[in-house]
Design a protein around this motif. Structure first.
Motif, short mmCIF file in Angstrom:
data_model
loop_
_atom_site.label_atom_id
_atom_site.label_comp_id
_atom_site.label_asym_id
_atom_site.label_seq_id
_atom_site.Cartn_x
_atom_site.Cartn_y
_atom_site.Cartn_z
N SER A 60 65.14 -24.87 17.38
CA SER A 60 63.77 -24.39 17.61
C SER A 60 63.72 -22.87 17.67
CB SER A 60 63.18 -25.02 18.88
OG SER A 60 63.70 -24.36 20.03
N LEU A 61 64.77 -22.25 18.25
CA LEU A 61 64.80 -20.78 18.31
C LEU A 61 64.97 -20.17 16.92
CD1 LEU A 61 66.92 -19.93 21.49
CD2 LEU A 61 64.53 -19.37 21.09
N ASN A 104 63.98 -21.62 14.15
CA ASN A 104 62.72 -21.83 13.43
C ASN A 104 61.67 -20.79 13.78
OD1 ASN A 104 63.62 -23.96 11.98
ND2 ASN A 104 62.88 -25.53 13.39
N ARG A 105 61.72 -20.35 15.05
CA ARG A 105 60.75 -19.32 15.45
C ARG A 105 61.25 -17.92 15.12
NH1 ARG A 105 59.81 -20.13 21.44
NH2 ARG A 105 61.31 -21.83 21.35
N GLY A 106 62.45 -17.86 14.54
CA GLY A 106 62.98 -16.57 14.10
C GLY A 106 63.50 -15.71 15.24
N GLN A 107 63.57 -16.29 16.45
CA GLN A 107 63.97 -15.47 17.60
C GLN A 107 65.48 -15.24 17.66
OE1 GLN A 107 62.39 -17.28 21.11
NE2 GLN A 107 60.41 -16.29 20.87
N HIS A 167 66.88 -12.69 15.35
CA HIS A 167 66.47 -11.35 15.76
C HIS A 167 67.35 -10.84 16.91
CE1 HIS A 167 64.00 -7.94 16.81
NE2 HIS A 167 63.91 -8.40 18.06
#
Lengths: 282, 254
Positions: free
Chosen positions: A70-71, A73-76, A79
């Motif tokens: 999920s992280l 997928n959110r691009g976090q 980053h």
């Protein structure tokens, strides 16, 4: 006579029949270090699905995989990893180059040693993490204090190993170089630095570990980005799965850094009998 | 004869008040092979280091010259002193720009052709020392300085190295200064043997005939015995006080 011959035959029949056996043996040897980590994860997974593990104390591996997806997928996650990598790379480069330059100067010149060594040795004994409050006071919560802290953690182990590596170069080789008319620069490049290289690389390997350690601390304090922030944020939100994920990432990153330095060592020290053998075996 | 001429005048060298070399006068002609022998600590190696430019004399003068061009000096040590991080060829051409072809040529001449790209760690002691000799001989130095070059080798390898050196010198003569503990080696290889005693030249012995000499020669054997017994006299037996001390040290404690 006949018995002895047949005995010999059966003995040779016991030996691996072809290169295939030897190849699979080599693959097994390569995979051997991974048996223990995989076993630990399986054990962890087993404890999680059988209910022996309280999920509010330690989430299972699948929970960590879920949160990773999920992280990502959110691009976090990408980053934060990128930000942390950047900080480590910058801080490490700054510290390593400074330590190397200082170490070479002090290692080569008795005068420089007389001037600088005492001071460096004194400053070295101060735990660099003790400077965190001072750094925040000076630089606020920007990027500078984190990068400087990493550099400070790196600089001394590179410095010390460079100095002692240069000191331990066989003076007979240096004398030989002088008798063959090498200039000062050629002496340093062809004899002194290669002779000190093994120890310089040991210092760099150790420094990489310190760099990650420093980054964890520096990012946990006053940061809005990076893996340390991710873990700190997760603590406030009681997201144990994220904390465990960050810890695992640190472990992999540490291993990767060590692996890369080993590769560099095996390449640069290929002339060294023990390294060339190690390189082919591990 | 090709090779450099060496003139040493009133050369002295002191280390902390102790005179290691005390008024050395020595002339070596072009193409001459001179050996320096003597007990340990008489200053042979110090003299060689000064000639090599690795040490400075306290007083006196040293002149190395060759008609027409500056003399090139190369030195070979007791240990091979090869750089372990350079290949055999890389070691031989150390300090020269390029010249791989010359390096390969000289390696072939000393019997190490085909080993150019190996590291010194895989070579035997004799091969390593041959590599060091190749490095010293690259580009035909006018003066070759040898500091006990074969001292650490086994007897057979040493004899082979002496043969090799002699044949290489026969092909392209040059001036050689050899420091050795091996009296026989000095007698076999050189035109002149110089015996040193406490920082001075005690004796200069010119040897007749072409070199290298035959090992079994009777006159050589006689000279060898004479030189060895005079050197033994220099070295001296252990002093009585030392012998007593040794005995005490070896006695079991109560």
């Amino acid at each position: 006579m006949v018995d002895a011959t047949s005995g010999n035959l059966s003995a040779s029949g016991d030996l691996p029949p072809s290169g295939l056996w030897r190849l699979s043996g080599r693959v097994a040897w390569q995979l051997l270090p991974w048996v223990l980590p995989v076993l630990l994860i399986l054990l962890w997974h087993g404890a999680a699905i059988s209910g022996h593990l309280n999920r509010s104390v330690l989430p299972g591996p699948l929970d960590v995989v879920d949160v990773t997806i999920s992280l990502v997928n959110r691009g976090q996650l990408q980053h934060h990893i990128l930000v942390s990598l950047q900080r480590v790379a910058l801080g490490f480069a700054l510290g390593a180059v400074t330590g190397l330059a200082l170490g070479i100067i002090v290692g080569l010149s008795i005068a420089a040693r007389q001037i600088a060594d005492l001071t460096v040795q004194m400053v070295r004994t101060v735990p660099h993490l003790a400077l965190v409050p001072l750094m925040i006071f000076w630089f606020g919560i920007g990027e500078e204090p984190r990068i400087l802290l990493v550099a400070l953690g790196v600089v001394f182990s590179v410095y010390i190993n460079t100095v002692s590596g240069i000191r331990s170069v066989d003076p007979k080789l240096v004398e030989m170089g002088r008798s063959y008319g090498l200039s000062k620069a050629e002496l340093i490049w062809s004899i002194i630095l290669p002779g000190a290289l093994q120890q310089i690389l040991t210092g760099i390997r150790y420094a990489l570990g310190v760099a990650w350690l420093t980054l964890v601390v520096a990012e946990t304090i006053a940061s809005r980005e990076g893996l340390g922030f991710l873990a700190q944020d997760a603590r406030e939100l009681l997201r144990l799965d994220v904390i465990v994920l960050v810890i695992l990432i640190y472990a992999v990153a540490g291993w990767l850094a060590d692996f890369l330095t080993r590769l560099v060592e095996a390449r640069l020290l290929s002339w060294h009998p023990s390294y060339s053998q190690q390189g082919s075996r591990t | 004869m090709s090779g450099a001429i060496v003139n040493v005048r009133h050369l002295a060298r002191s280390f902390g008040g102790k005179r290691v070399l005390d008024g050395i006068d020595l002339d070596v002609g072009a193409g001459e092979f001179v050996s320096l022998i003597g007990a340990s600590g008489v200053g042979k190696s110090t003299l060689l280091k000064i000639v090599a430019g690795l040490d400075q004399p306290t007083s006196g003068t040293l002149r190395i010259h060759k008609p027409g061009k500056p003399a090139e000096v190369r030195m070979m040590f007791q240990e091979d002193r090869l750089l372990p991080w350079r290949t055999v060829l890389g070691n031989v051409i150390l300090g020269t720009k390029g010249h791989e072809a010359d390096g390969v040529d000289i390696l072939c001449a000393i019997g190490l052709g085909g080993r150019e790209n190996e590291y010194p760690s895989v070579l035997s002691g004799g091969q390593r020392q041959r590599t060091a000799l190749a490095r010293a001989l690259l580009h035909q130095p006018d003066l070759l300085l040898l500091d006990e070059p074969f001292g650490a080798l086994d007897a057979l390898t040493r004899a082979a190295m002496q043969e090799l050196l002699s044949s290489l010198l026969r092909e392209s003569p040059r001036t050689v200064l050899l420091v050795t503990h091996d009296v026989e080696e000095a007698l076999l290889l050189s035109d002149r043997v110089i015996v040193m005693r406490s920082g001075k030249i005690a004796r200069s012995l010119s040897l007749p005939g072409p070199r290298p000499r035959a090992r079994g020669d009777a006159e050589l054997a006689r000279l060898k015995e004479e030189l060895i017994s005079s050197l033994l006299h220099d070295e001296g037996a252990p002093a009585p006080s030392n012998a007593a001390r040794l005995e005490r040290a070896l006695q079991p404690h109560d």
